[in-house]
Every structure is written in structure tokens, then in C-alpha cells.
Write a protein that holds these residues in place. Structure first.
Motif, PDB file in Angstrom:
ATOM      1  N   ILE A 128       0.836  -1.197   0.000  1.00 52.56           N
ATOM      2  CA  ILE A 128       0.000   0.000   0.000  1.00 52.56           C
ATOM      3  C   ILE A 128       0.870   1.246   0.000  1.00 52.56           C
ATOM      4  O   ILE A 128       0.622   2.201  -0.744  1.00 52.56           O
ATOM      5  N   GLN A 129       1.930   1.187   0.779  1.00 56.48           N
ATOM      6  CA  GLN A 129       2.843   2.322   0.817  1.00 56.48           C
ATOM      7  C   GLN A 129       3.471   2.573  -0.558  1.00 56.48           C
ATOM      8  O   GLN A 129       3.557   3.704  -1.026  1.00 56.48           O
ATOM      9  N   LEU A 130       3.854   1.477  -1.180  1.00 55.40           N
ATOM     10  CA  LEU A 130       4.448   1.566  -2.508  1.00 55.40           C
ATOM     11  C   LEU A 130       3.466   2.196  -3.484  1.00 55.40           C
ATOM     12  O   LEU A 130       3.825   3.050  -4.304  1.00 55.40           O
ATOM     13  N   MET A 131       2.211   1.755  -3.364  1.00 58.61           N
ATOM     14  CA  MET A 131       1.197   2.256  -4.275  1.00 58.61           C
ATOM     15  C   MET A 131       0.927   3.725  -4.022  1.00 58.61           C
ATOM     16  O   MET A 131       0.703   4.493  -4.956  1.00 58.61           O
ATOM     17  N   GLU A 132       0.956   4.109  -2.758  1.00 56.84           N
ATOM     18  CA  GLU A 132       0.757   5.515  -2.432  1.00 56.84           C
ATOM     19  C   GLU A 132       1.829   6.365  -3.093  1.00 56.84           C
ATOM     20  O   GLU A 132       1.544   7.428  -3.645  1.00 56.84           O
ATOM     21  N   GLU A 133       3.055   5.863  -3.056  1.00 51.34           N
ATOM     22  CA  GLU A 133       4.138   6.611  -3.697  1.00 51.34           C
ATOM     23  C   GLU A 133       3.909   6.718  -5.201  1.00 51.34           C
ATOM     24  O   GLU A 133       4.114   7.783  -5.797  1.00 51.34           O
ATOM     25  N   THR A 134       3.476   5.616  -5.797  1.00 49.79           N
ATOM     26  CA  THR A 134       3.199   5.642  -7.234  1.00 49.79           C
ATOM     27  C   THR A 134       2.147   6.683  -7.565  1.00 49.79           C
ATOM     28  O   THR A 134       2.301   7.465  -8.511  1.00 49.79           O
ATOM     29  N   VAL A 135       1.080   6.693  -6.769  1.00 47.56           N
ATOM     30  CA  VAL A 135       0.005   7.647  -7.018  1.00 47.56           C
ATOM     31  C   VAL A 135       0.515   9.071  -6.864  1.00 47.56           C
ATOM     32  O   VAL A 135       0.200   9.949  -7.671  1.00 47.56           O
ATOM     33  N   ASP A 136       1.324   9.278  -5.835  1.00 50.61           N
ATOM     34  CA  ASP A 136       1.888  10.616  -5.635  1.00 50.61           C
ATOM     35  C   ASP A 136       2.758  11.030  -6.818  1.00 50.61           C
ATOM     36  O   ASP A 136       2.686  12.166  -7.286  1.00 50.61           O
ATOM     37  N   ASP A 137       3.564  10.080  -7.296  1.00 50.33           N
ATOM     38  CA  ASP A 137       4.410  10.363  -8.454  1.00 50.33           C
ATOM     39  C   ASP A 137       3.578  10.779  -9.648  1.00 50.33           C
ATOM     40  O   ASP A 137       3.888  11.747 -10.338  1.00 50.33           O
ATOM     41  N   PHE A 138       2.512  10.044  -9.852  1.00 51.66           N
ATOM     42  CA  PHE A 138       1.616  10.344 -10.964  1.00 51.66           C
ATOM     43  C   PHE A 138       1.062  11.745 -10.840  1.00 51.66           C
ATOM     44  O   PHE A 138       1.002  12.503 -11.803  1.00 51.66           O
ATOM     45  N   ALA A 139       0.637  12.075  -9.620  1.00 57.52           N
ATOM     46  CA  ALA A 139       0.039  13.384  -9.404  1.00 57.52           C
ATOM     47  C   ALA A 139       1.049  14.490  -9.687  1.00 57.52           C
ATOM     48  O   ALA A 139       0.726  15.510 -10.277  1.00 57.52           O
ATOM     49  N   GLU A 140       2.290  14.240  -9.265  1.00 60.04           N
ATOM     50  CA  GLU A 140       3.308  15.265  -9.457  1.00 60.04           C
ATOM     51  C   GLU A 140       3.712  15.413 -10.914  1.00 60.04           C
ATOM     52  O   GLU A 140       3.858  16.513 -11.428  1.00 60.04           O
ATOM     53  N   SER A 141       3.897  14.277 -11.564  1.00 58.41           N
ATOM     54  CA  SER A 141       4.407  14.332 -12.932  1.00 58.41           C
ATOM     55  C   SER A 141       3.336  14.761 -13.935  1.00 58.41           C
ATOM     56  O   SER A 141       3.610  14.853 -15.117  1.00 58.41           O
ATOM     57  N   GLY A 142       2.127  15.009 -13.431  1.00 62.20           N
ATOM     58  CA  GLY A 142       1.072  15.431 -14.337  1.00 62.20           C
ATOM     59  C   GLY A 142       0.716  14.371 -15.362  1.00 62.20           C
ATOM     60  O   GLY A 142       0.353  14.660 -16.489  1.00 62.20           O
ATOM     61  N   HIS A 143       0.822  13.129 -14.945  1.00 70.90           N
ATOM     62  CA  HIS A 143       0.449  12.005 -15.790  1.00 70.90           C
ATOM     63  C   HIS A 143      -1.045  12.064 -16.105  1.00 70.90           C
ATOM     64  O   HIS A 143      -1.777  12.856 -15.526  1.00 70.90           O
ATOM     65  N   ASP A 144      -1.464  11.212 -17.000  1.00 71.54           N
ATOM     66  CA  ASP A 144      -2.879  11.125 -17.335  1.00 71.54           C
ATOM     67  C   ASP A 144      -3.721  10.985 -16.057  1.00 71.54           C
ATOM     68  O   ASP A 144      -3.578  10.022 -15.318  1.00 71.54           O
ATOM     69  N   PRO A 145      -4.575  11.966 -15.766  1.00 71.74           N
ATOM     70  CA  PRO A 145      -5.343  11.917 -14.516  1.00 71.74           C
ATOM     71  C   PRO A 145      -6.235  10.680 -14.398  1.00 71.74           C
ATOM     72  O   PRO A 145      -6.511  10.220 -13.293  1.00 71.74           O
ATOM     73  N   LEU A 146      -6.692  10.165 -15.530  1.00 77.04           N
ATOM     74  CA  LEU A 146      -7.562   8.980 -15.470  1.00 77.04           C
ATOM     75  C   LEU A 146      -6.800   7.795 -14.903  1.00 77.04           C
ATOM     76  O   LEU A 146      -7.288   7.097 -14.009  1.00 77.04           O
ATOM     77  N   ILE A 147      -5.587   7.600 -15.415  1.00 71.61           N
ATOM     78  CA  ILE A 147      -4.771   6.488 -14.908  1.00 71.61           C
ATOM     79  C   ILE A 147      -4.519   6.673 -13.411  1.00 71.61           C
ATOM     80  O   ILE A 147      -4.648   5.742 -12.618  1.00 71.61           O
ATOM     81  N   ALA A 148      -4.190   7.911 -13.053  1.00 76.21           N
ATOM     82  CA  ALA A 148      -3.917   8.181 -11.639  1.00 76.21           C
ATOM     83  C   ALA A 148      -5.126   7.853 -10.788  1.00 76.21           C
ATOM     84  O   ALA A 148      -5.007   7.259  -9.709  1.00 76.21           O
ATOM     85  N   SER A 149      -6.304   8.209 -11.284  1.00 75.95           N
ATOM     86  CA  SER A 149      -7.494   7.969 -10.476  1.00 75.95           C
ATOM     87  C   SER A 149      -7.827   6.477 -10.404  1.00 75.95           C
ATOM     88  O   SER A 149      -8.367   6.000  -9.413  1.00 75.95           O
ATOM     89  N   LEU A 150      -7.474   5.742 -11.462  1.00 76.38           N
ATOM     90  CA  LEU A 150      -7.669   4.286 -11.414  1.00 76.38           C
ATOM     91  C   LEU A 150      -6.764   3.665 -10.354  1.00 76.38           C
ATOM     92  O   LEU A 150      -7.183   2.822  -9.567  1.00 76.38           O
ATOM     93  N   TYR A 151      -5.513   4.136 -10.328  1.00 75.79           N
ATOM     94  CA  TYR A 151      -4.590   3.656  -9.301  1.00 75.79           C
ATOM     95  C   TYR A 151      -5.110   3.996  -7.908  1.00 75.79           C
ATOM     96  O   TYR A 151      -5.065   3.206  -6.984  1.00 75.79           O
ATOM     97  N   GLN A 152      -5.622   5.237  -7.814  1.00 71.84           N
ATOM     98  CA  GLN A 152      -6.140   5.697  -6.528  1.00 71.84           C
ATOM     99  C   GLN A 152      -7.278   4.792  -6.063  1.00 71.84           C
ATOM    100  O   GLN A 152      -7.358   4.410  -4.892  1.00 71.84           O
ATOM    101  N   MET A 153      -8.131   4.401  -6.995  1.00 72.64           N
ATOM    102  CA  MET A 153      -9.268   3.569  -6.647  1.00 72.64           C
ATOM    103  C   MET A 153      -8.805   2.196  -6.163  1.00 72.64           C
ATOM    104  O   MET A 153      -9.313   1.672  -5.177  1.00 72.64           O
ATOM    105  N   ASP A 154      -7.831   1.663  -6.870  1.00 71.49           N
ATOM    106  CA  ASP A 154      -7.275   0.374  -6.491  1.00 71.49           C
ATOM    107  C   ASP A 154      -6.676   0.466  -5.096  1.00 71.49           C
ATOM    108  O   ASP A 154      -6.880  -0.411  -4.247  1.00 71.49           O
ATOM    109  N   LEU A 155      -5.966   1.562  -4.885  1.00 70.82           N
ATOM    110  CA  LEU A 155      -5.339   1.794  -3.587  1.00 70.82           C
ATOM    111  C   LEU A 155      -6.386   1.877  -2.484  1.00 70.82           C
ATOM    112  O   LEU A 155      -6.256   1.263  -1.430  1.00 70.82           O
TER     113      LEU A 155
END
Lengths: 200, 230
Positions: free
Chosen positions: B56-83
Motif C-alpha cells: 500500500i505504501q508503494l502504491m501511495e508513492e506511485t500515485v503521488d508520483d503520478f500526481a506530481e508528474s502530471g500524468h494522465d489523470p484517469l490512470i492516476a485515479s484508477l490507481y487511486q481507486m485500487d489503492l
């Protein structure tokens, strides 16, 4: 009649709405305790009579022994009723500790329903929960319902101002304003009745 | 196992299925379901919870990275949901256990088998629970009663056993799903032995079977992973 008062006490508990405790019935409660002590006195005087007559309390089979037994059983029954009353109320209090454990005291609206000892129990139990969560560094009292969407729409029910900073942003949470928040952020406010979830 | 041309694909499916069913999320889901359905507290899945927390911690970091790097918000939100779902699972698992502890603290505390099923944190929690409720009951009721009737656990000093302790209802019915083929079982849980051969009320479960069973006789099957609860 033996045990009548204690029965009333438990009945009051059972007739109450689930999760909504009534005011701690101190008067009736004290009355039952008094009754317990009366039973105890009667019990002891009967035993004393038997001892004066030179009878063995355990083996005697006369009226006094059975009288004493009835008093003993009534006492136990009263004790069980008293304990059930307090214990079941304690369950409600634990429930509250789960829901509003972040606060350090009972919400003022329901405070008067509880006795001092119950209030202390709420504080102690909240502390135990908090200690557990801090040891685990994980809040277990959020996420009560399975998440469907990471974000939910909420309406603010009490003016919270702009002092609150949530994990990803801060906003002015004025009365009746609506927000789109992370579920985990909003849940604690929903539990305390400060926000409500809007379902479409 | 099928033979000939079909062999390869069934093997692949089998592999895939075992892979899926042994991911930590699935394992946690299983542990959570068992814990929710069982009337008593089950052994704490220490290693699993530890791994889940790390992931979960690892996933949180991934989500944070996504948010920072301005990645596709949809992908980020899918990760967030999984998390969120994984977090819910973990929290709910721990929560169910704590609620069982709150309910049966005295019962759990005085039996070593149950006590050994707790994590260190849960043990501390139990200890505090008992202390707190003990203090509360003492103050409200017990100290006001005659001397011989002041025990939390016993009705009076002449009780030989602890007869004031709430116990889990082990004879309740549960819905069990078979995971591994079981040896012949009897409804009352008695072991198969020569003497029982004449009995015809035994049955065997094959993987996927659903049965409604009394919990108590099948505790062992659950512990050994032959059945899971639904």
C-alpha cells in the motif's frame, strides 16, 4: 417482589432505540443496588440464625437455608441485570468511540445522557483505540463503507470556515457549501455530523 | 489434467488462476472474509498484513508520483481507486478483529490459544480494554455490591467457573466454500475411524462446493485452509 426493579432497568435498556441510549437511570440503578444490600443483610441474618441453632449452612435442609438461597439468587440476578445495563451501555459508548474517537470528549449534545464513569470510559477507550492506531500507523476508523469512488460530493452542515486543510487542498467550508472531496478526508466530518454525503 | 492439444492451454489457465489466487490482495480478501464470517477470532495474518502495508505504501508513492508528474489523470485515479480498495480491505480486516476483541475480551484473555492469535498491538489493546471496562464496572456497580459479589468474572465467590464472561457462539452456522478436496467429513465433526465406517452420514467436499455447516466441528478444516468462509 424480588428482582422487579432490576428487570425494569434491563427492560428500559431493551426498549430503547438501538444506538440511542437513554439518560443513565441513576435513581432506579441506586434502588437496585440498595435492594442488593437488603438481600445481603437478609441472607446474613438467616445464616446467623442457622449458625446460632448449630446447623451446618451447606447441609441444612430447613426453611432458613432455602430462604437464604433465594436471597442469594436474587442478589445474583440483580447483579447480572446491573452488569448487563452498564455493559450494554458501554457497548454503545465503544461504538461512539469508533465514530467520533478523534474528539477528546463526548459530543456535547449527548454528554448528559451518560454518567461520569461512562464519560471517563469513553475517553479511556478512545485512547486505547488511538494508541493501537498509532502503533500501527494506520487509521482503522476511516473507510467504514467499501469505497466505490475515491471522491464523493458532500454538503457542509456546520460552518467550518477555511481553517481545515485536507490532504490535497484547503477550501472554505462555509455552511451549506458543497464540495467534491476525497472520501477518506470527508469521512471523519461525516461521522461527526458536520458534513453529509450527497448521493445522486 | 487434460491431454493432447488442450494440455498447454489448461496449464496456462491453471497457472494464471493460481497466480491470481495467491496475490496478496486475494489472500487478504480471503482472510478478511474468513474473519468476518467466523464467530471467534482467528489467527492474525502477520506476514500478510505486513506485506499488504508495504504494498500500500508503494502504491501511495506511485500515485503521488503520478500526481506530481502530471500524468494522465484517469490512470492516476484508477490507481487511486485500487489503492482505496486495498486500504479498505486492510482496515476492515483489522477493524473486524478489534470489534471481536471488544466483544469477547475476557474470553480471549484467559485462554492461551486465543491470546496467541493476537498481534502484539492487539494484545496491548485487549489489555487496555479489560483495564478500562474493569475500572468502569468497578466504579459503577461492583464496588457498591456486597463483598462476596464483586468479581467481574464470577457471579459470586461460590461460583467455581467464570460465569459472567460473554463467549462467542461457536455453534452458529456458516457458509463454507471448499478450497481443497477434503477427507470424508461428518456433520458433527467426528473423525473418520474404523468405528464410523458403518455410518452413512459422511460427505466429501470438492473444490468449489458450498455448504452450510455448523462452525464448531469444522474449525480445524478452516485453520488448515481446506475450507474458507463466505
Amino acid at each position: 417482589m424480588h428482582g422487579r426493579k432490576a428487570y425494569e432497568l434491563v427492560k428500559e435498556l431493551a426498549s430503547g432505540e438501538k444506538g440511542h441510549p437513554k439518560i443513565f437511570n441513576t435513581e432506579l440503578f441506586e434502588r437496585v443496588i440498595e435492594e442488593c444490600n437488603e438481600h445481603h443483610n437478609a441472607l446474613q441474618s438467616l445464616i446467623r440464625i442457622m449458625q446460632d441453632e448449630g446447623l451446618e449452612v451447606q447441609t441444612a435442609r430447613n426453611a432458613d437455608r432455602y430462604g437464604a438461597l433465594i436471597h442469594h439468587l436474587s442478589l445474583i440476578r440483580n447483579k447480572r441485570c446491573l452488569m448487563a445495563y452498564v455493559y450494554n451501555r458501554a457497548e454503545i459508548i465503544r461504538d461512539l468511540a469508533w465514530k467520533v474517537g478523534l474528539l477528546h470528549e463526548l459530543p456535547s449534545g449527548i454528554q448528559e445522557k451518560f454518567s461520569d464513569s461512562e464519560e471517563q470510559y469513553f475517553i479511556d477507550h478512545s485512547k486505547s483505540l488511538k494508541l493501537y492506531m498509532s502503533q500501527l500507523s494506520l487509521d482503522v476508523n476511516v473507510d467504514i463503507v467499501p469505497p466505490k469512488d475515491p471522491y464523493i460530493k458532500v454538503r457542509v452542515l456546520e460552518d467550518l470556515g477555511s481553517g481545515i486543510i485536507l490532504s490535497d487542498k484547503s477550501a472554505n467550508f462555509a455552511l451549506h457549501s458543497m464540495h467534491f472531496l476525497k472520501r477518506t478526508d470527508a469521512e471523519q466530518y461525516i461521522a461527526r455530523g458536520l458534513m453529509e454525503e450527497l448521493t445522486s | 489434467m487434460a491431454s493432447g492439444a488442450g494440455e498447454r492451454s489448461t496449464e496456462q489457465i491453471d497457472d494464471y488462476e493460481t497466480l491470481i489466487s495467491t496475490t496478496d490482495v486475494e489472500l487478504l480478501k480471503g482472510a478478511w472474509r474468513n474473519e468476518k464470517a467466523a464467530p471467534e477470532i482467528l489467527p492474525f495474518e502477520e506476514a500478510l498484513v505486513k506485506r499488504a502495508k508495504e504494498q500500500i505504501q508503494l502504491m501511495e508513492e506511485t500515485v503521488d508520483d503520478f500526481a506530481e508528474s502530471g500524468h494522465d489523470p484517469l490512470i492516476a485515479s484508477l490507481y487511486q481507486m485500487d489503492l482505496d480498495r486495498a486500504q479498505y480491505l486492510l482496515r476492515s480486516y483489522l477493524r473486524v478483529r478489534l470489534q471481536k476483541i471488544e466483544k469477547f475480551m475476557f474470553y480471549i484473555w484467559k485462554r492461551d490459544t486465543y491470546r496467541n492469535r493476537l498481534s502484539i498491538e492487539e494484545e496491548k489493546f485487549t489489555e487496555r480494554c479489560i483495564r478500562d471496562i474493569g475500572k468502569h464496572l468497578e466504579e459503577t456497580v461492583l464496588s457498591k455490591l456486597p463483598e462476596n459479589y464483586q468479581s467481574v468474572l464470577k457471579q459470586s465467590v461460590i461460583s467455581e467457573e467464570d460465569d459472567m464472561v460473554p463467549e462467542p457462539q461457536l455453534d452458529t452456522f456458516v457458509v463454507a466454500k471448499c478450497e481443497k478436496a477434503t477427507r470424508p467429513l461428518y456433520l458433527d465433526g467426528s473423525r473418520q475411524s474404523a468405528g464410523f465406517d458403518s455410518r452413512d452420514d459422511h460427505f466429501q467436499m470438492v473444490p468449489g462446493d458450498l455448504c452450510i455447516l455448523r462452525y464448531r466441528p469444522f474449525q480445524e478444516e478452516l485453520m488448515s485452509g481446506n475450507i474458507s468462509l463466505v
